[in-house]
Scaffold this motif. Structure first.
Motif, PDB file in Angstrom:
ATOM      1  N   ARG A  43       0.893  -1.299  -0.175  1.00  0.00           N
ATOM      2  CA  ARG A  43      -0.062  -0.076  -0.001  1.00  0.00           C
ATOM      3  C   ARG A  43       0.844   1.359  -0.283  1.00  0.00           C
ATOM      4  NH1 ARG A  43      -3.974  -3.545  -1.113  1.00  0.00           N
ATOM      5  NH2 ARG A  43      -4.452  -4.969   0.528  1.00  0.00           N
ATOM      6  N   ARG A  44       1.834   1.319   0.723  1.00  0.00           N
ATOM      7  CA  ARG A  44       2.829   2.441   0.968  1.00  0.00           C
ATOM      8  C   ARG A  44       3.181   3.301  -0.203  1.00  0.00           C
ATOM      9  NH1 ARG A  44       7.279   1.110   3.519  1.00  0.00           N
ATOM     10  NH2 ARG A  44       7.597   2.981   4.786  1.00  0.00           N
ATOM     11  N   PRO A  45       3.686   2.463  -1.384  1.00  0.00           N
ATOM     12  CA  PRO A  45       4.021   3.053  -2.532  1.00  0.00           C
ATOM     13  C   PRO A  45       3.007   4.057  -3.298  1.00  0.00           C
ATOM     14  CG  PRO A  45       4.816   0.833  -2.441  1.00  0.00           C
ATOM     15  CD  PRO A  45       3.977   1.029  -1.508  1.00  0.00           C
ATOM     16  N   PHE A  46       1.753   3.440  -3.173  1.00  0.00           N
ATOM     17  CA  PHE A  46       0.632   4.000  -3.796  1.00  0.00           C
ATOM     18  C   PHE A  46       0.156   5.174  -2.938  1.00  0.00           C
ATOM     19  CE2 PHE A  46       0.253  -0.150  -5.429  1.00  0.00           C
ATOM     20  CZ  PHE A  46      -0.035  -0.070  -6.753  1.00  0.00           C
ATOM     21  N   ILE A  47       0.294   5.202  -1.514  1.00  0.00           N
ATOM     22  CA  ILE A  47       0.102   6.373  -0.960  1.00  0.00           C
ATOM     23  C   ILE A  47       1.004   7.328  -1.035  1.00  0.00           C
ATOM     24  CG2 ILE A  47      -0.211   7.217   1.564  1.00  0.00           C
ATOM     25  CD1 ILE A  47      -1.279   4.278   2.184  1.00  0.00           C
ATOM     26  N   ALA A  48       2.152   7.148  -1.232  1.00  0.00           N
ATOM     27  CA  ALA A  48       3.275   8.013  -1.312  1.00  0.00           C
ATOM     28  C   ALA A  48       3.386   8.616  -2.719  1.00  0.00           C
ATOM     29  CB  ALA A  48       4.685   7.527  -1.135  1.00  0.00           C
ATOM     30  N   ALA A  49       2.950   8.047  -3.706  1.00  0.00           N
ATOM     31  CA  ALA A  49       2.555   8.618  -5.184  1.00  0.00           C
ATOM     32  C   ALA A  49       1.607   9.537  -5.231  1.00  0.00           C
ATOM     33  CB  ALA A  49       2.577   7.340  -6.275  1.00  0.00           C
ATOM     34  N   GLY A  50       0.288   9.132  -4.522  1.00  0.00           N
ATOM     35  CA  GLY A  50      -0.965   9.842  -4.327  1.00  0.00           C
ATOM     36  C   GLY A  50      -0.794  11.081  -3.827  1.00  0.00           C
ATOM     37  N   SER A  51       0.047  11.261  -2.839  1.00  0.00           N
ATOM     38  CA  SER A  51       0.477  12.456  -2.122  1.00  0.00           C
ATOM     39  C   SER A  51       1.153  13.611  -2.795  1.00  0.00           C
ATOM     40  CB  SER A  51       1.127  12.253  -0.974  1.00  0.00           C
ATOM     41  OG  SER A  51       0.352  11.488   0.129  1.00  0.00           O
ATOM     42  N   ALA A  52       2.200  12.949  -3.700  1.00  0.00           N
ATOM     43  CA  ALA A  52       2.926  13.833  -4.636  1.00  0.00           C
ATOM     44  C   ALA A  52       2.171  14.471  -5.708  1.00  0.00           C
ATOM     45  CB  ALA A  52       4.025  12.914  -5.218  1.00  0.00           C
ATOM     46  N   LEU A  53       1.041  13.573  -6.462  1.00  0.00           N
ATOM     47  CA  LEU A  53       0.272  13.953  -7.243  1.00  0.00           C
ATOM     48  C   LEU A  53      -0.731  15.169  -6.875  1.00  0.00           C
ATOM     49  CD1 LEU A  53      -0.838  10.801  -9.236  1.00  0.00           C
ATOM     50  CD2 LEU A  53       0.312  12.871  -9.988  1.00  0.00           C
ATOM     51  N   VAL A  54      -1.221  14.968  -5.601  1.00  0.00           N
ATOM     52  CA  VAL A  54      -1.947  16.044  -4.789  1.00  0.00           C
ATOM     53  C   VAL A  54      -1.386  17.477  -4.766  1.00  0.00           C
ATOM     54  CG1 VAL A  54      -2.981  16.753  -2.807  1.00  0.00           C
ATOM     55  CG2 VAL A  54      -3.295  14.670  -3.457  1.00  0.00           C
ATOM     56  N   ALA A  55       0.017  17.343  -4.753  1.00  0.00           N
ATOM     57  CA  ALA A  55       0.870  18.712  -4.544  1.00  0.00           C
ATOM     58  C   ALA A  55       0.636  19.451  -6.007  1.00  0.00           C
ATOM     59  CB  ALA A  55       2.152  18.492  -3.992  1.00  0.00           C
ATOM     60  N   VAL A  56       1.031  18.450  -7.146  1.00  0.00           N
ATOM     61  CA  VAL A  56       0.808  19.199  -8.488  1.00  0.00           C
ATOM     62  C   VAL A  56      -0.301  19.556  -8.654  1.00  0.00           C
ATOM     63  CG1 VAL A  56       1.125  18.228 -10.869  1.00  0.00           C
ATOM     64  CG2 VAL A  56       2.656  17.432  -9.110  1.00  0.00           C
ATOM     65  N   ALA A  57      -1.431  18.732  -8.391  1.00  0.00           N
ATOM     66  CA  ALA A  57      -2.600  19.195  -8.889  1.00  0.00           C
ATOM     67  C   ALA A  57      -3.422  20.669  -7.984  1.00  0.00           C
ATOM     68  CB  ALA A  57      -3.645  18.229  -8.346  1.00  0.00           C
ATOM     69  N   VAL A  58      -2.965  20.588  -6.743  1.00  0.00           N
ATOM     70  CA  VAL A  58      -3.196  21.788  -5.968  1.00  0.00           C
ATOM     71  C   VAL A  58      -2.556  23.148  -6.747  1.00  0.00           C
ATOM     72  CG1 VAL A  58      -2.910  23.027  -3.817  1.00  0.00           C
ATOM     73  CG2 VAL A  58      -3.811  20.509  -4.026  1.00  0.00           C
ATOM     74  N   PHE A  59      -1.563  22.867  -7.181  1.00  0.00           N
ATOM     75  CA  PHE A  59      -0.681  24.085  -7.806  1.00  0.00           C
ATOM     76  C   PHE A  59      -1.486  24.475  -8.967  1.00  0.00           C
ATOM     77  CE2 PHE A  59       2.324  25.503 -11.017  1.00  0.00           C
ATOM     78  CZ  PHE A  59       2.857  26.454 -10.343  1.00  0.00           C
ATOM     79  N   LEU A  60      -1.990  23.520  -9.752  1.00  0.00           N
ATOM     80  CA  LEU A  60      -2.485  23.989 -10.870  1.00  0.00           C
ATOM     81  C   LEU A  60      -3.883  24.641 -10.738  1.00  0.00           C
ATOM     82  CD1 LEU A  60      -1.858  20.644 -13.280  1.00  0.00           C
ATOM     83  CD2 LEU A  60      -0.997  22.955 -13.565  1.00  0.00           C
ATOM     84  N   ILE A  61      -4.622  24.196  -9.967  1.00  0.00           N
ATOM     85  CA  ILE A  61      -5.775  24.866  -9.125  1.00  0.00           C
ATOM     86  C   ILE A  61      -5.648  25.991  -8.830  1.00  0.00           C
ATOM     87  CG2 ILE A  61      -7.800  24.374  -8.073  1.00  0.00           C
ATOM     88  CD1 ILE A  61      -7.668  21.530  -8.155  1.00  0.00           C
ATOM     89  N   GLY A  62      -4.697  26.165  -7.959  1.00  0.00           N
ATOM     90  CA  GLY A  62      -4.580  27.166  -7.048  1.00  0.00           C
ATOM     91  C   GLY A  62      -4.234  28.726  -8.177  1.00  0.00           C
ATOM     92  N   PHE A  63      -3.364  28.232  -8.919  1.00  0.00           N
ATOM     93  CA  PHE A  63      -2.682  29.179 -10.128  1.00  0.00           C
ATOM     94  C   PHE A  63      -3.508  29.252 -11.494  1.00  0.00           C
ATOM     95  CE2 PHE A  63       0.775  28.836  -6.746  1.00  0.00           C
ATOM     96  CZ  PHE A  63       0.972  30.057  -6.861  1.00  0.00           C
ATOM     97  N   ALA A  64      -4.645  28.379 -11.417  1.00  0.00           N
ATOM     98  CA  ALA A  64      -5.331  28.574 -12.988  1.00  0.00           C
ATOM     99  C   ALA A  64      -5.585  29.763 -13.517  1.00  0.00           C
ATOM    100  CB  ALA A  64      -6.646  27.628 -12.756  1.00  0.00           C
ATOM    101  N   ALA A  65      -5.965  30.840 -12.627  1.00  0.00           N
ATOM    102  CA  ALA A  65      -6.501  32.344 -13.125  1.00  0.00           C
ATOM    103  C   ALA A  65      -5.311  32.779 -13.438  1.00  0.00           C
ATOM    104  CB  ALA A  65      -7.232  32.954 -11.965  1.00  0.00           C
ATOM    105  N   ASP A  66      -4.112  32.725 -12.913  1.00  0.00           N
ATOM    106  CA  ASP A  66      -2.811  33.480 -13.217  1.00  0.00           C
ATOM    107  C   ASP A  66      -2.379  32.858 -14.559  1.00  0.00           C
ATOM    108  OD1 ASP A  66      -2.487  35.143 -10.787  1.00  0.00           O
ATOM    109  OD2 ASP A  66      -2.284  33.240  -9.860  1.00  0.00           O
ATOM    110  N   ILE A  67      -2.231  31.326 -14.753  1.00  0.00           N
ATOM    111  CA  ILE A  67      -1.698  30.809 -15.818  1.00  0.00           C
ATOM    112  C   ILE A  67      -2.663  31.085 -16.858  1.00  0.00           C
ATOM    113  CG2 ILE A  67      -1.391  28.600 -16.919  1.00  0.00           C
ATOM    114  CD1 ILE A  67      -0.848  27.222 -14.120  1.00  0.00           C
ATOM    115  N   GLY A  68      -4.108  31.366 -16.630  1.00  0.00           N
ATOM    116  CA  GLY A  68      -5.012  31.516 -17.708  1.00  0.00           C
ATOM    117  C   GLY A  68      -4.626  33.232 -18.263  1.00  0.00           C
ATOM    118  N   HIS A  69      -4.343  34.029 -17.282  1.00  0.00           N
ATOM    119  CA  HIS A  69      -4.342  35.440 -17.682  1.00  0.00           C
ATOM    120  C   HIS A  69      -3.226  35.577 -18.357  1.00  0.00           C
ATOM    121  CE1 HIS A  69      -4.108  39.538 -17.609  1.00  0.00           C
ATOM    122  NE2 HIS A  69      -2.926  39.415 -16.789  1.00  0.00           N
ATOM    123  N   ALA A  70      -1.691  34.791 -18.160  1.00  0.00           N
ATOM    124  CA  ALA A  70      -0.627  34.581 -18.717  1.00  0.00           C
ATOM    125  C   ALA A  70      -0.779  34.250 -20.143  1.00  0.00           C
ATOM    126  CB  ALA A  70       0.369  33.909 -18.031  1.00  0.00           C
TER     127      ALA A  70
END
Length: 511
Positions: A98-125
């Motif tokens: 189980r541990r490898p999947f939990i670790a990979a999921g946590s890393a992907l969450v960090a990537v996703a949150v960055f995209l969501i949070g900065f969506a307006a900024d990236i879209g404006h750019a």
């Protein structure tokens, strides 16, 4: 007879069969550490449920189509959880199953949150305009981030619950306790997430979050996600560093005649094995499906209901809608406090009322009553609208105190049935799969089908259904009330009571 026995010995195990025998139950402190990952997961979910529906509308997506954005979650759950569950059951990594999947999921969450949070900024750019109107580039970035976030969350939740079942050593009582603890930490994450979402000056902690393309509301959302990343990574690193797994050995190659069957893709195995599900699992899937048809409209539009129907505001017009959304976030925080307290008492109450099936059936009727009460609260709000004339302009005021208190009380009471929804079906699925020797990961993936399919139906149908009856959220809530009542009836009359203790079983399948 010998020929039949020999044939049985060469048969390939069922898709649901677990490979290693269950280990001895782990100490409670290790179960608590793994369950605590739910707080990090649910912090992000709380932000989605309370803030993202208004956020996507600010990006220019109308209310009717906002639900289609949420279709990402159910589809990713439908695809990801069974795949992750299957491969986590069979993973031979030296770090564990189980541990490898939990670790990979946590890393992907960090990537996703960055995209969501900065969506307006990236879209404006990329060329989006400032101000009102659709922002197609920001919406595209948001949808990609949202997909990744839901994939990552499903990568986390399935293996986390399966890990808890593994740590329970096949003991039904410990499985119930582990799922209750998971539900409790979900409540903790909810409280933190909703508290962060309701605080309007959080962006001042991260002053760089407010930009030309990202207003105060957007900056607050961005700041909340920064905190959610930190919380998730901390609890995940602690749990995976302290709680170890024993790596399983690779299974021997099956006989030549069966090798092709074992190479069937996971979905072929998943849906092919559905015919082998025992009757208790089928009934559990039915009750769970109806339960989520009831829950998802409210979870999807609860803060929007507060902003539109209770406060009478409109998206992008004045501040009344935003005040309603923040009041909804406060209601969700109260809901989570009750959820946490109720989660710790699920097992005690179940014993008091005669078993988990009676408890689940009873709280489903409570859910039906609460969803029906949204109609009454909305009508009271409409009949008691207050207006003020400021500078010659008539302005709608916030609802009277009685209406606000009633709405917030409704949110709080809903924490009781939510505690059952977050714990009882998962505990029952773990117990049923343990009794038949099934793999915990894939078994929970099957249960997830009964959760994501209703979400897909609601995501597709709720917007047009609401429009058919004049707009707003009440038509979907009424359908939810009917589904909750049906779920309660089936839980009472059809769902079998689980054994008091499920002993570890080494082999077998859903037959």
């Amino acid at each position: 007879m010998e020929g039949r026995d020999e044939a049985k010995s060469t048969m390939v195990p069922s898709s649901f069969q677990i490979q290693p025998p269950p280990e001895a139950a782990a100490p409670l402190r290790k179960i608590i550490l793994v369950a605590a990952i739910a707080a990090g997961i649910q912090f992000g979910w709380a932000l989605q449920l309370s803030l993202l529906t208004p956020y996507v509308q600010l990006l220019g997506i109308p209310h009717t189509w906002a639900a289609f954005i949420w279709l990402c979650g159910p589809i990713s759950g439908l695809l990801v959880q069974p795949v992750v569950g299957y491969y986590s059951d069979n993973c031979t990594s030296r770090f564990g199953r189980r541990r490898p999947f939990i670790a990979a999921g946590s890393a992907l969450v960090a990537v996703a949150v960055f995209l969501i949070g900065f969506a307006a900024d990236i879209g404006h750019a990329a060329g989006d305009s400032i101000g009102k109107g659709p922002k197609p580039r920001a919406i595209s970035v948001f949808v990609v981030g949202f997909w990744i976030l839901d994939v990552a969350n499903n990568m986390l939740q399935g293996p986390c619950r399966a890990f808890l079942a593994d740590l329970s050593g096949g003991n039904a009582k410990k499985m119930g306790s582990a799922n209750a603890l998971y539900s409790f930490f979900m409540a903790v994450g909810n409280v933190l997430g909703y508290a962060a979402g309701s605080y309007t000056h959080l962006f001042k902690v991260f002053p760089f979050s407010k930009t030309k393309a990202c207003d105060v509301y957007c900056a607050n959302l961005k700041s909340c996600f920064f905190i959610s990343i930190a919380l998730l990574l901390i609890v995940t690193i602690l749990a995976l560093s302290i709680v170890r797994e024993t790596a399983i050995q690779s299974t021997p190659e099956p006989p030549t005649g069966a090798s092709k069957k074992r190479k069937i893709p996971v979905f072929g195995e998943l849906f092919g094995a559905l015919k082998d599900l025992p009757k208790p699992m089928w009934i559990l899937l039915l009750v769970t499906c109806l339960n989520w048809i009831a829950w998802f409209p409210f979870l999807l539009f609860d803060t929007d209901w507060m902003g539109r129907e209770v406060y009478g505001g409109k998206v992008g017009e004045g501040s009344l809608y935003d005040h309603g959304v923040r009041a909804g976030a406060l209601g969700l925080m109260l809901n989570s406090v009750v959820l946490g307290a109720a989660s710790l008492g699920v097992q005690f109450v179940a014993r008091s009322v005669g078993g988990v099936k009676k408890l689940w059936g009873g709280v489903n009727f409570l859910l039906a009553i609460c969803l029906a009460m949204t109609v009454l609260i909305t009508k009271l709000a409409e009949n008691n609208r207050r207006y003020a004339v400021v500078g010659g302009v008539t302005t709608l005021l916030a609802p009277v105190s009685g209406v606000k208190i009633g709405a917030l009380a409704l949110f709080a009471v809903l924490g009781i049935p939510l505690a059952a929804t977050f714990s009882i079906p998962f505990a029952l699925a773990s117990i049923y799969s343990s009794n038949s020797g099934a793999g915990q990961g894939l078994s929970l993936g099957v249960l997830n089908l009964a959760i994501v399919v209703p979400q897909m139906i609601v995501s597709v149908a709720s917007g047009p259904w609401d429009d058919l009856f004049g707009g707003g959220n009440l038509p979907a809530f009424v359908v939810g009330a009917v589904a909750a009542a049906a779920s309660g009836i089936f839980a009472f009359t059809m769902l079998p009571s689980p054994p008091s203790d499920a002993k570890p079983v080494v082999a077998g399948g859903f037959h």
